[in-house]
Design a protein around this motif. Structure first.
Motif, PDB file in Angstrom:
ATOM      1  N   UNK A 265       0.692  -1.288   0.006  1.00 22.44           N
ATOM      2  CA  UNK A 265      -0.134  -0.103  -0.101  1.00 22.44           C
ATOM      3  C   UNK A 265       0.862   1.064   0.149  1.00 22.44           C
ATOM      4  N   UNK A 266       2.175   1.330   0.637  1.00 22.36           N
ATOM      5  CA  UNK A 266       2.950   2.360   0.803  1.00 22.36           C
ATOM      6  C   UNK A 266       3.589   2.650  -0.782  1.00 22.36           C
ATOM      7  N   UNK A 267       3.777   1.411  -1.481  1.00 22.93           N
ATOM      8  CA  UNK A 267       4.184   1.652  -2.783  1.00 22.93           C
ATOM      9  C   UNK A 267       3.380   2.012  -3.570  1.00 22.93           C
ATOM     10  N   UNK A 268       2.162   1.740  -3.520  1.00 22.02           N
ATOM     11  CA  UNK A 268       1.001   2.223  -4.179  1.00 22.02           C
ATOM     12  C   UNK A 268       0.869   3.719  -4.084  1.00 22.02           C
ATOM     13  N   UNK A 269       0.751   4.055  -2.749  1.00 26.97           N
ATOM     14  CA  UNK A 269       0.804   5.689  -2.309  1.00 26.97           C
ATOM     15  C   UNK A 269       1.763   6.453  -3.083  1.00 26.97           C
ATOM     16  N   UNK A 270       2.876   5.866  -2.925  1.00 33.68           N
ATOM     17  CA  UNK A 270       3.938   6.738  -3.458  1.00 33.68           C
ATOM     18  C   UNK A 270       4.020   6.750  -5.081  1.00 33.68           C
ATOM     19  N   UNK A 271       3.553   5.773  -5.524  1.00 35.08           N
ATOM     20  CA  UNK A 271       3.352   5.986  -6.979  1.00 35.08           C
ATOM     21  C   UNK A 271       2.234   6.938  -7.474  1.00 35.08           C
ATOM     22  N   UNK A 272       1.144   6.999  -6.623  1.00 32.31           N
ATOM     23  CA  UNK A 272       0.085   7.900  -6.872  1.00 32.31           C
ATOM     24  C   UNK A 272       0.658   9.497  -6.583  1.00 32.31           C
ATOM     25  N   UNK A 273       1.640   9.623  -5.725  1.00 38.22           N
ATOM     26  CA  UNK A 273       1.849  10.801  -5.246  1.00 38.22           C
ATOM     27  C   UNK A 273       3.103  11.434  -6.274  1.00 38.22           C
ATOM     28  N   UNK A 274       3.715  10.371  -7.044  1.00 37.87           N
ATOM     29  CA  UNK A 274       4.460  10.986  -8.215  1.00 37.87           C
ATOM     30  C   UNK A 274       3.573  11.207  -9.370  1.00 37.87           C
ATOM     31  N   UNK A 275       2.469  10.654  -9.615  1.00 37.06           N
ATOM     32  CA  UNK A 275       1.683  10.977 -10.480  1.00 37.06           C
ATOM     33  C   UNK A 275       1.032  12.327 -10.512  1.00 37.06           C
ATOM     34  N   UNK A 276       0.504  12.619  -8.930  1.00 38.91           N
ATOM     35  CA  UNK A 276      -0.010  13.738  -8.634  1.00 38.91           C
ATOM     36  C   UNK A 276       1.030  14.921  -8.883  1.00 38.91           C
ATOM     37  N   UNK A 277       2.182  14.847  -8.265  1.00 34.48           N
ATOM     38  CA  UNK A 277       3.174  16.029  -8.384  1.00 34.48           C
ATOM     39  C   UNK A 277       3.548  16.223  -9.767  1.00 34.48           C
ATOM     40  N   UNK A 278       3.589  15.224 -10.707  1.00 36.76           N
ATOM     41  CA  UNK A 278       3.941  15.775 -12.120  1.00 36.76           C
ATOM     42  C   UNK A 278       3.011  15.765 -13.217  1.00 36.76           C
TER      43      UNK A 278
ATOM     44  N   UNK B  24      -5.197  14.141  -6.586  1.00 35.18           N
ATOM     45  CA  UNK B  24      -5.291  12.731  -6.128  1.00 35.18           C
ATOM     46  C   UNK B  24      -6.460  12.317  -6.197  1.00 35.18           C
ATOM     47  N   UNK B  25      -7.549  13.059  -6.043  1.00 36.23           N
ATOM     48  CA  UNK B  25      -9.009  12.406  -5.782  1.00 36.23           C
ATOM     49  C   UNK B  25      -9.582  12.016  -7.239  1.00 36.23           C
ATOM     50  N   UNK B  26      -9.091  12.435  -8.213  1.00 38.52           N
ATOM     51  CA  UNK B  26      -9.381  12.107  -9.657  1.00 38.52           C
ATOM     52  C   UNK B  26      -8.646  10.892  -9.888  1.00 38.52           C
ATOM     53  N   UNK B  27      -7.446  10.850  -9.725  1.00 42.11           N
ATOM     54  CA  UNK B  27      -6.441   9.584  -9.913  1.00 42.11           C
ATOM     55  C   UNK B  27      -6.978   8.479  -9.103  1.00 42.11           C
ATOM     56  N   UNK B  28      -7.506   8.589  -7.962  1.00 41.56           N
ATOM     57  CA  UNK B  28      -7.960   7.402  -7.005  1.00 41.56           C
ATOM     58  C   UNK B  28      -9.492   7.002  -7.701  1.00 41.56           C
ATOM     59  N   UNK B  29     -10.376   8.169  -7.750  1.00 37.10           N
ATOM     60  CA  UNK B  29     -11.470   7.476  -8.011  1.00 37.10           C
ATOM     61  C   UNK B  29     -11.524   7.056  -9.443  1.00 37.10           C
ATOM     62  N   UNK B  30     -10.936   7.467 -10.664  1.00 37.75           N
ATOM     63  CA  UNK B  30     -11.035   7.152 -11.843  1.00 37.75           C
ATOM     64  C   UNK B  30      -9.640   6.359 -12.166  1.00 37.75           C
TER      65      UNK B  30
END
Length: 131
Positions: free
Chosen positions: A73-86, A105-111
């Motif tokens: 879950x930490x790795x998945x969250x880390x990947x999401x954080x990179x996506x949001x920041x880039x 973050x909300x958009x990428x989590x939901x969609x």
């Protein structure tokens, strides 16, 4: 040939969103395509986001015990954080409006399927021709 000619000409990648089943270009109400502009993997912004996330994970390694103290879950969250920041910009419709980037973050989590399209576009993004 000059090696300089084989370097990317842009630091961003435009990702046109496709319907996850039909692969048709998704359109906003004004008929413009839904596009997300991402910083490319070779850009300073992307590298900085990756380094930040990697350093967070490295801090979770227990020195001397050779133990990892992070989860899938930490790795998945880390990947999401990179996506949001880039994410540099977008022209998308979400919940009836064009959301601010603070909603990334909300958009990428939901969609969730958007993440796969972005990652695929980033993998195949290198354009080695100067414009």
């Amino acid at each position: 040939m000059d090696l300089q000619d084989l370097t990317p000409s842009e630091d961003t990648v435009d990702v046109t969103l496709l319907h996850p089943n039909t692969e048709e270009v998704l359109k906003n109400d004004d008929k413009t395509p839904m596009v997300i502009t991402m910083y490319a993997p070779h850009s300073k912004v992307y590298k900085s986001a990756m380094h930040e996330q990697t350093n967070k994970q490295l801090k979770k390694v227990r020195v001397g015990k050779n133990e990892l103290d992070f989860t899938a879950e930490d790795i998945e969250q880390s990947s999401l954080d990179v996506l949001v920041k880039t994410t540099k910009a977008w022209n998308i419709t979400y919940k009836g409006e064009t959301p601010k980037l603070t909603k990334a973050k909300e958009v990428y989590e939901e969609v969730f399927w958007i993440k796969d399209q972005i990652e695929e576009a980033l993998k195949t993004s290198l354009d080695f021709t100067k414009k």
